[in-house]
Scaffold this active site. Structure first.
Site, PDB file in Angstrom:
ATOM      1  N   SER A 280       0.946  -1.255  -0.030  1.00  0.00           N
ATOM      2  CA  SER A 280       0.114   0.035   0.061  1.00  0.00           C
ATOM      3  C   SER A 280       0.977   1.190  -0.052  1.00  0.00           C
ATOM      4  O   SER A 280       1.850   1.591   0.888  1.00  0.00           O
ATOM      5  CB  SER A 280      -0.823  -0.225   1.532  1.00  0.00           C
ATOM      6  OG  SER A 280      -1.524   1.152   1.497  1.00  0.00           O
ATOM      7  N   GLY A 281       0.468   2.150  -0.755  1.00  0.00           N
ATOM      8  CA  GLY A 281       1.367   3.228  -1.124  1.00  0.00           C
ATOM      9  C   GLY A 281       2.564   3.080  -1.942  1.00  0.00           C
ATOM     10  O   GLY A 281       3.336   4.147  -2.165  1.00  0.00           O
TER      11      GLY A 281
ATOM     12  N   THR B  64      -2.082   2.111  -7.846  1.00  0.00           N
ATOM     13  CA  THR B  64      -2.963   2.732  -8.711  1.00  0.00           C
ATOM     14  C   THR B  64      -2.755   3.868  -9.682  1.00  0.00           C
ATOM     15  O   THR B  64      -3.112   4.046 -10.772  1.00  0.00           O
ATOM     16  CB  THR B  64      -4.095   3.396  -7.595  1.00  0.00           C
ATOM     17  OG1 THR B  64      -4.495   2.211  -6.571  1.00  0.00           O
ATOM     18  CG2 THR B  64      -5.256   3.958  -8.218  1.00  0.00           C
TER      19      THR B  64
ATOM     20  N   ASN C 299      -0.350   5.081   3.331  1.00  0.00           N
ATOM     21  CA  ASN C 299      -0.925   5.781   1.986  1.00  0.00           C
ATOM     22  C   ASN C 299      -2.276   6.434   2.179  1.00  0.00           C
ATOM     23  O   ASN C 299      -3.095   6.158   2.727  1.00  0.00           O
ATOM     24  CB  ASN C 299      -1.094   4.587   1.040  1.00  0.00           C
ATOM     25  CG  ASN C 299      -1.245   5.132  -0.552  1.00  0.00           C
ATOM     26  OD1 ASN C 299      -1.174   6.478  -0.719  1.00  0.00           O
ATOM     27  ND2 ASN C 299      -1.685   4.351  -1.418  1.00  0.00           N
TER      28      ASN C 299
ATOM     29  N   SER D   9      -5.084   4.689  -0.135  1.00  0.00           N
ATOM     30  CA  SER D   9      -4.685   3.225  -0.596  1.00  0.00           C
ATOM     31  C   SER D   9      -5.761   2.211  -0.956  1.00  0.00           C
ATOM     32  O   SER D   9      -7.065   2.639  -0.614  1.00  0.00           O
ATOM     33  CB  SER D   9      -4.423   2.557   1.061  1.00  0.00           C
ATOM     34  OG  SER D   9      -4.184   1.138   0.771  1.00  0.00           O
ATOM     35  N   SER D  10      -5.670   1.488  -2.253  1.00  0.00           N
ATOM     36  CA  SER D  10      -6.808   0.729  -2.653  1.00  0.00           C
ATOM     37  C   SER D  10      -6.946  -0.428  -1.910  1.00  0.00           C
ATOM     38  O   SER D  10      -6.060  -1.279  -1.402  1.00  0.00           O
ATOM     39  CB  SER D  10      -6.244   0.045  -4.095  1.00  0.00           C
ATOM     40  OG  SER D  10      -6.136   1.219  -4.889  1.00  0.00           O
TER      41      SER D  10
ATOM     42  N   GLY E 134      -0.239  -6.214  -3.004  1.00  0.00           N
ATOM     43  CA  GLY E 134       1.008  -6.722  -2.776  1.00  0.00           C
ATOM     44  C   GLY E 134       1.337  -7.525  -1.802  1.00  0.00           C
ATOM     45  O   GLY E 134       0.473  -7.850  -0.947  1.00  0.00           O
TER      46      GLY E 134
ATOM     47  N   GLU F 137       2.135  -8.858   1.808  1.00  0.00           N
ATOM     48  CA  GLU F 137       2.276  -8.194   2.965  1.00  0.00           C
ATOM     49  C   GLU F 137       2.809  -9.108   4.089  1.00  0.00           C
ATOM     50  O   GLU F 137       2.347 -10.182   4.149  1.00  0.00           O
ATOM     51  CB  GLU F 137       0.798  -7.636   3.428  1.00  0.00           C
ATOM     52  CG  GLU F 137       0.122  -6.894   2.583  1.00  0.00           C
ATOM     53  CD  GLU F 137      -1.253  -6.114   2.869  1.00  0.00           C
ATOM     54  OE1 GLU F 137      -1.791  -5.174   2.230  1.00  0.00           O
ATOM     55  OE2 GLU F 137      -1.650  -6.903   3.920  1.00  0.00           O
TER      56      GLU F 137
END
Length: 1292
Positions: free
Chosen positions: A134-135, A139, A186, A189-190, A416, A418
């Site tokens: 994330s971040g 995206t 982020n 973040s998605s 991704g 984690e």
């Protein structure tokens, strides 16, 4: 990244590919002017050492230099810069259109271009898998790919296709609002995975799209950790809702709702929720959502917010009761259901007993507070999850293609890998999906590599790699049961107690304990993923795996009068069914397998995103955190797999196009000249660059290079080629510029000689008349080439020092006269000192300017400004000095006492500006130093003052005698006959083109033009050649050395000397005699062997130069005889000393040259003509008349070993004109007439002449050294006696 295919791509692996001849249309190589200096390596497969630390160091170097993209073969690594680098503009986008990946720097646009190219060229569906934490920028990468494809895809003129493009781009803000949130890592973040497939027709035009949603983090709806936020849409709605929406849906500020305020973060720097809400509504309009549908979406969002505000308390029986009944009443209004049904569904649960498979009694079981809160949160999560799925389906319906889609480009934006300190069910699902993606990555990558080796007939060894299928089976398999199966069994057997369900799960994990990639640790377990070992916590896993959307809530929603809400739960509720609904693990397993199947049907590309730091800083690079990401992204594994074969491969055509410059057999003048096949051209290039054969293999259509160092060597040689070419071009350009300057100077000089200079000559004549009969004149003031040009400092030019000076001083008027001058400054207790000044005369004012260097910078300031109208008169003396006074009115202002060698021109220009100004000529100059304080300067003739200098001391000026006051200027000299302007056709850079050009090669039009040699030059060469052959000594005497003349011209520009006006006089003082040039050997040394003079103090040859000159003379044993004496009818004169011309009207002489005298002037200068017909003025004392005497023929010359007699020769006397004040001590010797051998004379034989010349050369060197020392001593003595001399005197 998808492999950009070349020739033979569609051939079967074992089918040989026919070799194609080299294309004749190879693009000419060109240097990329936008190319930046390479930092690190652009492809990690080119690293010398492959490990995680080297990969991390390379990424850090590039990040710190603002290079965020790096390749691993076809995989793109992207590091989030956290700022706009200006690399996504339309100009950058166009630079990647139609370019091969290796032709441009790494970029996400290169990935998109490769995908779109392969889609059109090979009719294959493409996909790109974007992964990272994330971040890290997943995206953003997805948006940039859509931006590129939308820009370059065809159909821009079609309204329907443009609408599809706009709708595809509009999905970004819509899905970001409902699927992204602010996290600690982020701000955008998605919190879901998304797979967007853009559909294309056969023409490559986008005709539709579909979106598949994965792993929405619906738990974020009901709870977030501190300083994180719920999904963006809740804050956008609560802040940006209109007044009507607030009244209709009861919307308040985000601080009023538990679901948006519990984390204590309702605002984020850099996020404008109100503006984003407007963008979201606009995206809904673009996609095609009707206003009624938009209202229903907002209504359900309000219902979710109000559900979160339901608070439970315990009643007297310990059961849950709603604290505020008005809240469920408003919820019932928003959901269009009965309020009592809402309360009942949140506080009770319907349970049914069964016996022997038959239905039993139905009970209404009250819930406690914990259970009621779980049911409340389940209702909110269920509504939001189904609402998000409906939005995705609605978008798909709008993007649905009306045509049959031929191929697709898929963009996967998913979590991704984690690894946190506390990992739970969410991390297990995410890492499971990444394991599946890694599996397909390895399979497709290795498959592509090995198929290419077979197709290209390359010798290769099977690549060993870790197959992570065993890890995927550990998680997803049913038989033997994997982790998901054990989790489902635990959820099915456990009841209301979550702890008991977790313990049951731990017990069932013992079935997989035999797997080498699994390890149980009490309440935790470890899975050894491809990216590292991850420890998962069992607590709460079973609850997260359950579907808490119980049947009671489904029944409640099915009774809603709102058809939109009921449509979110279309499946009918079967209250009698005892079938277990699908768990979360079941759904993710099904989705992952479907995703893998979809991706396997496409040609994949990969983008790995990396987050450089946790502070969102554009300058910080957390090496430890990035190293962690490098490991779990498996970058080292990717590099190792790519390096298992060859580090670089390329088709023959592209390789030749890139490196053909490195071989003379394939390139000439930058053009491709190879006539054979591209494979042979590749081999020729490798041969000429000395690349070992073990470093590469030749395939059928491609070359495979084994190590990255080989590629680096080729690229380095190519860069050096451009460097060398640039140096050659610059050298030729500088030569051309100098040639153009020289030609312009020649043209200007010729024009001035023929037609120009009349106004300057007229002004000069006016100046002579102005001072006629009243003041002695200097000789150089009377020469025929003298002009009054006025602006000697080029103040009126558009550039230069003079222009800089007037701009600095803000002098806006045109400058009539400018020159350097001197004035006197008083010193206490000593004579006044002369200091330099600058004079500038305009039509209105006279400026006296001070030039100085302050803080290593040149600066100017005006010392005094005199109005032209205030000048009363100008006072000068009647001698040949350069002093004058400027007397001004009113009487209170002091006068100016100045020294300027251009005084005559100054007073003439001043009279042109103001004719009424009086010019007073007296034997003294009176001027006013201060108010009412006058000073008188007397002028005394003193012929002991050397050269053209006058000496000021204690109110007196000592000056040598000058020309008579009634002297007039000499006529303008005519052009010298027999000397034409020669074209500059010689030099290293002026060679005829062609060289070693191959047969049939055509030069460009500019390079192939024939060079026409001037006919005049050819005729002169033909005329001079016989003469030089028959009369070598004369030829040598008439040759003029360019080096010597250039040095003499530079010396003349430094200080222009004046000839004595009193005629040729001999002086006994050797101190006043100028230093003569170094004498050459009689009849043996040409002026070309004389060292070039560069300044007044560099005329002494160094020992190395003297030794070199002597070494050239020593081998000569045969010396040609001197020319015969001229006929007695026409007297001939011989040059006793060499003389260098100081102006165009003078004629240079070489030692022993014979000339004829045309005119003898009384001032010591004779007009002579040499053997070539050239005429000019020379000093009379440099010539000796030759008397014709009949003598017998001389005997043969003696051998070089015979005795040589020598006698001291007479040093050159002082010519009437000499610029330098440097004196030299020389020994006077007598000159003799040549006599036959044996007469005791030094000139009787050629051998004795050679010895005499050598001895004279050594004496001249000693004389020069002594003269230099004496000149320095004399200069220092003058300075100690306050005698100031002007170094910049041009002696006009």
């Amino acid at each position: 990244m998808a492999v950009t295919k070349r020739a033979g791509r569609n051939k079967a692996p074992n089918q040989p590919v026919k070799q194609q001849p080299a294309k004749r249309g190879v693009q000419k190589a060109s240097y990329d002017i936008t190319k930046k200096k390479e930092v690190g390596v652009t492809d990690l497969t080119l690293l010398s050492k492959v490990n995680d630390e080297e990969i991390n160091n390379n990424l850090q170097k590039r990040f710190e230099s603002h290079f965020i993209y790096t390749y691993i073969g076809h995989v793109l690594i992207s590091v989030n810069p956290f700022k706009d680098l200006g690399i996504y503009t339309e100009q950058v986008l166009e630079s990647y259109r139609g370019k091969n990946r290796l032709e441009v720097p790494p970029h996400v646009f290169a990935i998109a271009e490769s995908m779109y190219y392969n889609l059109k060229a090979y009719d294959e569906s493409q996909c790109v898998i974007i992964s990272g934490e994330s971040g890290a920028g997943k995206t953003e990468a997805a948006k940039r790919i859509m931006q590129y494809i939308s820009s370059v895809s065809a159909g821009a003129n079609s309204a329907s296709i443009q609408k599809i493009k706009d709708m595809v781009l509009a999905t970004n803000p819509l899905l970001e609002s409902f699927g992204c949130a602010k996290t600690l890592r982020n701000n955008n973040s998605s919190r879901h995975g998304k797979y967007l497939e853009i559909q294309f027709n056969k023409q490559g035009e986008p005709i539709g799209a579909t979106i598949t949603n994965y792993l929405l983090e619906k738990g974020r709806v009901v709870g977030q950790i501190q300083n994180e936020r719920n999904f963006h849409i809740f804050y956008q709605f609560t802040k940006g809702a209109s007044e009507a929406q607030r009244q209709t849906f009861g919307i308040q500020a985000p601080e009023s709702y538990t679901y948006t305020s519990a984390s204590k973060c309702t605002a984020v720097n850099g996020i404008d929720d109100v503006a984003d809400f407007k963008e979201t509504l606009r995206a809904m309009d673009v996609i095609g959502l009707r206003q009624s549908e938009q209202d229903q979406i907002l209504k359900l969002l309000a219902g979710i917010l109000w559900i979160g505000n339901v608070y439970f308390v315990e009643d007297e029986h310990g059961n849950a009761a709603i604290n505020d009944p008005s809240v469920p009443n408003f919820i019932a209004y928003l959901l269009d259901v009965d309020a009592d049904s809402v309360i009942s569904s949140l506080t009770t649960r319907i349970m049914e007993t069964s016996r022997g498979g038959r239905r039993g009694s139905v009970y209404e079981v009250p819930l406690n507070v914990v259970q009621a809160n779980a049911v409340k949160d389940a209702l909110a999560k269920g509504i939001y999850n189904n609402l998000f799925d409906w939005i995705v389906e609605r978008v798909n319906a709008s993007l649905n293609s009306q045509e049959v889609a031929n191929r697709t480009i898929g963009i996967l934006d998913i979590y991704g890998f984690e690894i946190f300190e506390n990992n739970s069910f969410e991390q297990l699902c995410i890492n499971y999906v990444n394991e599946k993606l890694q599996q397909i990555f390895i399979q497709l990558t290795l498959k592509t590599e090995q198929e290419e080796y077979v197709r290209e007939q390359i010798q290769w060894a099977p690549i060993k790699y870790f197959n992570n299928k065993v890890v995927c089976d550990l998680i997803e398999e049913k038989r033997p049961p994997g982790i998901f199966a054990a989790l489902n069994d635990a959820c099915a057997t456990a009841h209301a107690d979550p702890y008991a369900a977790d313990q049951s799960f731990i017990q069932r994990l013992s079935n997989v304990s035999g797997n080498p990639h699994f390890e149980a640790r009490q309440s935790k377990f470890v899975i050894k993923h491809y990216a590292g070992d991850v420890t998962y916590d069992v607590e709460g896993v079973t609850d997260k795996n359950k579907d808490l959307m119980i049947k009671d809530l489904l029944v409640l929603l099915s009774k809603s009068q709102n058809s939109f809400l009921a449509g979110l739960f279309p499946e009918p509720v079967d209250t009698g069914s005892r079938k277990r609904p699908p768990s979360a693990s079941d759904k993710i397993r099904t989705s992952a397998n479907d995703l893998v199947h979809t991706l396997s049907l496409s040609q994949p590309s990969y983008i790995r995103t990396i987050k450089p730091n946790q502070n969102k800083s554009p300058t910080e690079y957390d090496s430890k955190a990035v190293l962690h990401q490098v490991k779990y992204l498996g970058l080292q594994e990717n590099v190792r797999i790519r390096r298992a074969g060859f580090a670089y491969r390329q088709t023959f055509d592209k390789f030749v196009e890139r490196f053909y410059l490195l071989s003379p057999k394939t390139s000439y003048a930058g053009d491709f000249i190879w006539q054979g096949e591209s494979r042979e051209a590749t081999l020729q290039i490798l041969k000429d660059t000395s690349i070992p054969v073990e470093e590469y293999q030749m395939g059928v259509t491609k070359i495979f290079v084994k190590t990255p160092e080989t590629l680096f060597a080729l690229e380095h040689m190519r860069d050096r080629y451009w460097h060398n070419m640039a140096a050659r071009i610059q050298r030729a350009w500088r030569n051309y510029l100098q040639y153009r300057i020289d030609m312009a100077t020649r043209i200007q000089r010729a024009f001035r000689r023929s037609k120009g200079g009349e106004p300057a000559l007229e002004l000069r004549d006016k100046g002579n008349k102005l001072l006629a009969g009243r003041k002695q004149r200097r000789r150089l003031s009377m020469i025929g080439s003298r002009r009054f040009t006025g602006d000697y400092l080029a103040c009126n030019d558009k550039s230069g020092v003079g222009n800089f000076m007037v701009k600095t001083l803000i002098i806006t008027e045109p400058v009539i006269f400018s020159a350097r001058a001197e004035t006197l400054t008083s010193k206490f207790g000593r004579s006044s000192l002369r200091v330099e000044r600058i004079l500038i005369l305009t039509r209105a004012k006279l400026y006296i300017i001070v030039e100085q260097v302050l803080n290593r910078q040149l600066s100017y300031h005006i010392e005094r400004t005199i109005g032209i109208a205030n000048i009363k008169y100008v006072g000068v003396s009647n001698l040949r000095d350069d002093w004058f006074s400027v007397v001004v009115e009113p009487s209170k202002e002091p006068d100016s006492f100045l020294w300027c060698p251009l005084k005559t021109e100054f007073v003439t220009q001043l009279r042109e500006v103001r004719p009424s100004v009086e010019i007073r000529v007296k034997d003294v100059i009176e001027y006013k130093k201060k108010a009412n304080k006058y000073s008188t300067v007397a002028f005394i003739i003193d012929n002991s003052v050397s050269g053209h200098f006058d000496i000021y001391k204690s109110g007196k000026v000592h000056v040598p005698s000058g020309l008579p006051a009634n002297s007039v200027s000499a006529p303008t000299p005519k052009k010298k006959p027999g000397i034409g302007i020669k074209a500059n056709t010689a030099g290293k850079l002026l060679k005829k083109g062609g060289g070693n050009a191959p047969q049939g090669y055509q030069l460009s039009q500019a390079a192939s033009r024939p060079t026409n040699q001037p006919q005049q030059q050819q005729q002169q060469q033909q005329q001079h050649t016989p003469h030089q052959q028959n009369n070598a000594p004369s030829a040598s005497r008439s040759t003029f050395s360019p080096a010597v003349s250039a040095a003499t011209f530079a010396l003349a520009q430094t200080r222009i000397s004046s000839r004595p006006e009193t005629g040729p006089t001999k002086t006994s003082s050797t101190a006043s005699r100028p230093m003569p040039p170094i004498p050459a050997l009689v009849s043996t040394l040409t002026p070309a062997s004389i060292p070039a003079v560069t300044s007044a103090f560099s005329m002494v040859s160094s020992p190395a130069v003297v030794a070199q000159s002597q070494s050239r003379v020593a081998p000569q044993t045969v010396i040609p005889p001197p020319p015969p004496p001229p006929p007695a009818a026409e007297p001939k004169y011989k040059a006793l000393y060499p003389y260098t011309a100081n102006s165009a009207s003078e004629l240079p002489l070489t030692l022993g040259e014979f000339v004829s005298v045309k005119n003898k002037e009384g001032n010591g200068w004779w007009l002579v003509c040499n053997s070539l017909g050239q005429e000019g003025w020379v000093p009379a004392t440099y010539l000796e008349e030759i008397k014709v005497v009949v003598r017998p023929s001389p005997p043969p010359p003696p051998s070089s070993n015979g005795p040589i007699a020598s006698t001291k020769r007479k040093a050159a006397p002082t010519p009437p004109v000499k610029k330098s004040a440097i004196s030299t001590q020389s020994t006077p010797v007598s000159s003799t007439t040549p006599t036959p051998l044996g007469g005791g004379s030094s000139n009787t034989t050629l051998g004795s002449g050679l010895a005499d010349a050598l001895k004279k050369k050594n004496e001249a060197n000693q004389s020069l050294a002594g003269g230099l020392a004496q000149a320095i001593k004399m200069r220092a003595g003058k300075m100690n006696s306050d005698d100031e001399e002007d170094d910049d005197d041009d002696d006009w």
